[in-house]
Scaffold this motif. Structure first.
Motif, PDB file in Angstrom:
ATOM      1  N   GLU A 105     -17.216  -4.743   8.704  1.00 20.08           N
ATOM      2  CA  GLU A 105     -16.003  -3.954   8.471  1.00 20.08           C
ATOM      3  C   GLU A 105     -16.043  -2.645   9.260  1.00 20.08           C
ATOM      4  O   GLU A 105     -15.025  -2.216   9.824  1.00 20.08           O
ATOM      5  N   GLU A 106     -17.215  -2.015   9.309  1.00 22.51           N
ATOM      6  CA  GLU A 106     -17.353  -0.773  10.079  1.00 22.51           C
ATOM      7  C   GLU A 106     -17.096  -1.023  11.561  1.00 22.51           C
ATOM      8  O   GLU A 106     -16.392  -0.250  12.229  1.00 22.51           O
ATOM      9  N   VAL A 107     -17.669  -2.102  12.081  1.00 21.42           N
ATOM     10  CA  VAL A 107     -17.466  -2.446  13.480  1.00 21.42           C
ATOM     11  C   VAL A 107     -15.981  -2.718  13.752  1.00 21.42           C
ATOM     12  O   VAL A 107     -15.425  -2.298  14.767  1.00 21.42           O
ATOM     13  N   ALA A 108     -15.331  -3.415  12.822  1.00 24.03           N
ATOM     14  CA  ALA A 108     -13.908  -3.718  12.979  1.00 24.03           C
ATOM     15  C   ALA A 108     -13.070  -2.443  12.987  1.00 24.03           C
ATOM     16  O   ALA A 108     -12.152  -2.294  13.807  1.00 24.03           O
ATOM     17  N   HIS A 109     -13.373  -1.524  12.075  1.00 19.17           N
ATOM     18  CA  HIS A 109     -12.637  -0.263  12.032  1.00 19.17           C
ATOM     19  C   HIS A 109     -12.809   0.493  13.347  1.00 19.17           C
ATOM     20  O   HIS A 109     -11.836   1.029  13.897  1.00 19.17           O
ATOM     21  N   TYR A 110     -14.026   0.548  13.840  1.00 20.70           N
ATOM     22  CA  TYR A 110     -14.290   1.270  15.080  1.00 20.70           C
ATOM     23  C   TYR A 110     -13.538   0.633  16.247  1.00 20.70           C
ATOM     24  O   TYR A 110     -13.071   1.331  17.153  1.00 20.70           O
ATOM     25  N   SER A 111     -13.406  -0.688  16.197  1.00 21.43           N
ATOM     26  CA  SER A 111     -12.754  -1.428  17.277  1.00 21.43           C
ATOM     27  C   SER A 111     -11.241  -1.543  17.085  1.00 21.43           C
ATOM     28  O   SER A 111     -10.570  -2.166  17.910  1.00 21.43           O
TER      29      SER A 111
END
Length: 386
Positions: free
Chosen positions: A348-354
């Motif tokens: 989820e963190e990676v998705a938010h950053y992307s």
């Protein structure tokens, strides 16, 4: 694409955790049946390995995929449970559907009316368009006609009657209203048609989580997919229920392939978009945008020995550079997604950053990244560990 078995970048997939999650989702929804959605190679985790684990433990009653080739892959791997292909499909491969006992989706009355003669029994799922507007019946009279055609054709066997909610993973007032409209539309189109309610399939991952007590929703056969991974499929827009005990199924790792001392002001990577902020060490790791770690991840971080280290410079096709807090030995593990000590990077963190969703992050992780399967089930089913 060749899986890079000799390259020190890998995904760890815990089959026991995946099976636990499927069983937990069934318990949460009180579903009668679970149709595990394994499209896009099981959301990047390995459809064959997941399916074998779910069949071994009787955690799934059927498998759902996006196309015929995905279905045939499961059949060739020895899976015997029902397999259902979502989406519209033409008539050219009907023989393969019949011969391999694969369920095909009926997208419209016209498709059903012009169905060629069959040499065997064709299992079908009736798509109902309640507002997704992709495929399916959106007229009650046409649904009644379809039902009559199915009942009078001995070569047709109805596997499911289903719909898909467009906004079940969104907390906005508009989305809640649209979800309600779709639920009402289902009632108008389907409920009084005389179908066996045991054939209804309405709940995808998000509907299973956040609408599990809605009396308008049938949980005769749920369709969890991305949720099997243990992630928040709303990207955090909706909180995960505290009593739904899901486990994280996968993690992604790499290793330091090169470590060097770099002086302050030295440019890094393509375009020289960043310079070294101070004298120190920089590591190069063998992963890049061809692995699915896209260029927009520049400036994010990885975890090394329980500490976050920032990615510096543009991510390249096969390599990424990270600023270190000290000199580490070559071969030191770096965590891209997962937990190391007290630090954790979630999908989820990676998705938010992307600026995207967890589905895209997970399914973009390339086939060349080797998958290493863990847990007792990995040994039982003989999962390939790269």
């Amino acid at each position: 694409m060749v899986t890079a078995i000799h390259r020190p970048t890998w995904m760890s997939v815990n089959l026991d955790a995946a099976t636990h999650n499927l069983q937990e989702i069934k318990k949460w929804t009180k579903a009668d049946k679970v149709y595990a959605v394994l499209k896009a190679d099981g959301y990047g985790l390995g459809a064959v390995q997941l399916a074998k684990a779910f069949q071994e433990t009787a955690a799934a009653d059927a498998f759902v995929v996006s196309n015929l080739d995905e279905a045939l892959e499961l059949r060739r791997a020895g899976l015997i449970l029902p397999i259902w292909v979502l989406g519209a499909w033409d008539y050219s491969d009907l023989t393969l559907f019949v011969q391999n006992n694969i369920v095909i989706t009926v997208p419209s009355l016209d498709w059903l009316m012009h169905l060629p003669a069959l040499a065997g029994t064709l299992k079908i799922s009736l798509a109902i368009d309640t507002g997704m507007t992709r495929i399916g019946f959106d007229d009650a009279d046409q649904i009644a006609q379809a039902k009559k055609i199915i009942e009078t054709n001995p070569r047709l066997e109805l596997f499911s009657v289903y719909t898909h909610f467009a906004t079940s993973d969104d907390a906005s007032a508009h989305s809640k209203k649209y979800f309600d409209q779709q639920a009402v539309r289902w009632q108008q189109l389907v409920v009084n048609q005389g179908f066996d309610p045991k054939l209804f399939s309405m709940a995808n991952s998000a509907t299973s989580i956040w609408h599990n007590t809605d009396p308008r929703i049938s949980f005769a056969a749920i369709r969890p997919g991305q949720l099997i991974s243990g992630v928040n499929v709303s990207n955090g827009d909706l909180p995960m229920p505290q009593k739904l005990f899901l486990e994280r199924v996968f993690a992604v790792y790499s290793q330091l392939a090169d470590v060097r001392f770099v002086k302050k002001g030295q440019a890094l990577s393509y375009g020289a978009t960043e310079t070294m902020p101070e004298d120190g060490y920089v590591a190069t790791m063998p992963f890049g945008y061809n692995d699915g770690w896209l260029r927009r991840m520049q400036g994010s971080s990885v975890i090394i020995e329980g500490k976050r280290m920032p990615i510096l410079g543009r991510i390249t096709m096969d390599q990424t550079m990270v600023k270190l807090d000290k000199k580490y030995p070559i071969g030191t593990r770096a965590t891209l997604i997962g937990k190391d000590g007290k630090e954790q990077i979630t999908a989820e963190e990676v998705a938010h950053y992307s600026h995207t969703i967890v589905d895209e992050i997970q399914t973009t992780l390339a086939p060349r990244i080797k998958r290493i399967y863990t847990g007792d089930l990995a040994e039982i089913i003989g999962a390939n560990n790269g």
